[in-house]
Write an enzyme that holds these catalytic residues in place. Structure first.
Site, PDB file in Angstrom:
ATOM      1  N   ASP A  21       0.811  -0.874   0.539  1.00  0.00           N
ATOM      2  CA  ASP A  21      -0.314  -0.191  -0.039  1.00  0.00           C
ATOM      3  C   ASP A  21       1.211   1.246  -0.060  1.00  0.00           C
ATOM      4  OD1 ASP A  21      -2.354   1.926  -0.089  1.00  0.00           O
ATOM      5  OD2 ASP A  21      -2.043   1.281   2.594  1.00  0.00           O
ATOM      6  N   ASP A  30      -0.264   5.126   0.817  1.00  0.00           N
ATOM      7  CA  ASP A  30      -0.541   6.277   1.942  1.00  0.00           C
ATOM      8  C   ASP A  30      -0.542   5.173   3.150  1.00  0.00           C
ATOM      9  OD1 ASP A  30      -1.048   7.423  -0.086  1.00  0.00           O
ATOM     10  OD2 ASP A  30      -3.153   7.710   0.842  1.00  0.00           O
ATOM     11  N   ARG A  66     -14.677  12.483  -1.587  1.00  0.00           N
ATOM     12  CA  ARG A  66     -13.057  13.358  -0.750  1.00  0.00           C
ATOM     13  C   ARG A  66     -12.861  13.798  -2.508  1.00  0.00           C
ATOM     14  NH1 ARG A  66     -10.470   8.566   2.117  1.00  0.00           N
ATOM     15  NH2 ARG A  66     -11.017   7.340   0.025  1.00  0.00           N
ATOM     16  N   SER A 116      -3.098   1.407  -4.730  1.00  0.00           N
ATOM     17  CA  SER A 116      -3.398   2.200  -4.152  1.00  0.00           C
ATOM     18  C   SER A 116      -4.268   2.584  -4.243  1.00  0.00           C
ATOM     19  CB  SER A 116      -2.036   3.970  -4.094  1.00  0.00           C
ATOM     20  OG  SER A 116      -2.736   4.530  -3.526  1.00  0.00           O
ATOM     21  N   GLY A 117      -5.359   2.893  -3.089  1.00  0.00           N
ATOM     22  CA  GLY A 117      -6.216   4.231  -3.348  1.00  0.00           C
ATOM     23  C   GLY A 117      -6.091   4.902  -3.254  1.00  0.00           C
ATOM     24  N   LYS A 152      -7.131  -4.168  -4.972  1.00  0.00           N
ATOM     25  CA  LYS A 152      -5.466  -4.112  -4.302  1.00  0.00           C
ATOM     26  C   LYS A 152      -5.707  -6.036  -4.848  1.00  0.00           C
ATOM     27  CE  LYS A 152      -5.185  -0.091  -1.311  1.00  0.00           C
ATOM     28  NZ  LYS A 152      -4.455   0.671   0.023  1.00  0.00           N
TER      29      LYS A 152
END
Length: 409
Positions: free
Chosen positions: A195, A197, A240, A283-284, A328
């Site tokens: 990942d 973040d 977001r 990554s998101g 993912k």
């Protein structure tokens, strides 16, 4: 076969063949090992096994040898003791038969990380290994800083049962414990997928963008809820990103410059690449940052969401396939297939609830400074802020890492 060599079973002395365990201990200095075997050579013994360890300048050297040929055992004992005394060492010689007893079925590597590693923790881990039916065959220090890392070679207990038992113990003690099955697979070239973040980097990228848009607080609240598993990731992502609408695309370069790598990230990647591993990130977050990280760090794979940009402005939307929790895990499988590796030779590292599917799909899933729900579900957890501690879980020592770095300096 030499005159002294006993009958063998699978290359080892038969169980009823006399052997001697010669143990030397005292202050270490150059030449002790050579001196012992020079002394033993006069008695035409064969070496069955050797173990040596030096701790804070004190040596313990054990040699399992066949009985002497053509001379009495007493003469060997007197000669070895005389040699040891001449060097102010102590010697112990124990008569017995055969080789070491066979190791039990079920073999595992138990890696323990502590900062510090207390005697209470070591005692509790060792006791729990015994309670599961395991025997500690060997203990080896992997690192002394920035954390203490030791590895127990354990036999006689199934890996999954050992992992379950030690996970509970580790949580109570506040140490990190990883349990991996022994075998060639542990030494194979692998794929490591991380990942981004709060794992590869210290930041949440969308919060860096939000700071430039003046909506950092609102975005942080949604991010925290999503990482705890309280919100659907895709819905939270759209909510977001919508707050970023109208932001000038020039902010991308500013955000790239603000990204802070997690301590140990470069060391982890550099070392893995030296070993022939392939390394990727999922990554998101956004390709506008992960593509830059891929280039800077020499990664093999990178996949994330993509911020839509029209006329030099962020539209508040993302384009393409969404990288969420299921995505993912899907990407881990895709990267493994492209690397030509089975899933059991993959390592996944992450901190949030949206990493769980990936962590569970990998051969080894590592929860890195993770939320409680993630720590409980992953194969193992690392709760120190140094990403390169993952190397210790793979049996790589701090000395090996530093030696490789020194060669390149």
């Amino acid at each position: 076969m030499s005159a002294s060599q006993p009958p063998e079973t699978n290359g080892a002395p038969a169980a009823d063949v006399p052997t001697l365990l010669v143990k030397i201990f005292g202050k270490d200095r150059p030449g002790i090992t050579a001196g012992l075997f020079d002394t033993l050579a006069a008695f035409s013994v064969d070496v069955v096994d050797i173990e040596q360890v030096v701790t804070r300048g004190r040596i313990v050297l054990c040699a399992l040898v066949t009985e002497p040929a053509g001379v009495s055992e007493g003469e060997l004992r007197a000669t070895v003791h005389g040699w040891a005394e001449s060097l102010k060492l102590q010697a112990e010689i124990i008569s017995g038969t055969g080789d070491n007893r066979p190791r039990g079925v079920g073999r595992s590597h138990v890696t323990v990380l502590g900062n510090p590693l207390t005697s209470e923790s070591a005692a509790a881990i060792a006791a729990r290994i015994t309670e599961t039916g395991g025997n500690i065959d060997r203990i080896f220090r992997l690192a002394k800083y920035p954390v203490t890392a030791v590895e127990f070679a354990v036999s006689g207990a199934e890996t999954e049962a050992l992992r379950t038992a030690l996970a509970t113990q580790a949580a109570a003690l506040g140490v990190d414990v990883a349990v991996m099955a022994s075998g060639l697979g542990r030494r194979a070239q692998r794929l490591v997928v991380m990942d981004v973040d709060s794992t590869l980097i210290q930041d949440e990228v969308i919060e860096l963008f939000a700071a430039h848009a003046g909506c950092e607080e609102q975005v942080a609240e949604v991010t925290a809820a999503a990482m705890r598993g309280e919100l659907d990731f895709e819905q939270s992502l759209h909510a977001r990103v919508a707050l970023l609408a109208g932001l000038d695309a020039s902010v991308i370069e500013k955000v790239r410059g603000e990204v802070r790598l997690t301590p140990g990230a470069r060391t982890l990647i550099r070392t893995l690449k030296r070993l022939g591993y392939q390394v990727g990130v999922v990554s998101g977050g956004f390709t506008q940052v992960t593509d830059d990280l891929k280039e800077r760090l020499g990664l093999d794979f990178a996949q994330a969401n993509t911020l839509e940009i029209v006329d030099g402005k962020l539209t508040g939307r993302v384009t393409g396939e969404i990288v969420d929790r299921a995505g993912k895990a899907r990407l881990l499988r895709r990267f493994a297939a492209e690397a030509g590796l089975p899933l059991n030779q993959t390592v996944a590292i992450g901190d949030g609830a949206n990493d769980l599917d990936m962590l569970n799909a990998a051969g080894l899933g590592v929860a890195f400074n993770a939320k409680p729900v993630v720590r409980e579900a992953a194969h193992t957890a690392v709760n120190v802020p140094f990403l390169d501690t993952v190397l210790y879980l793979l049996g790589i020592t701090r000395e090996e890492v530093e030696a490789a770095d020194a060669l390149d300096s």
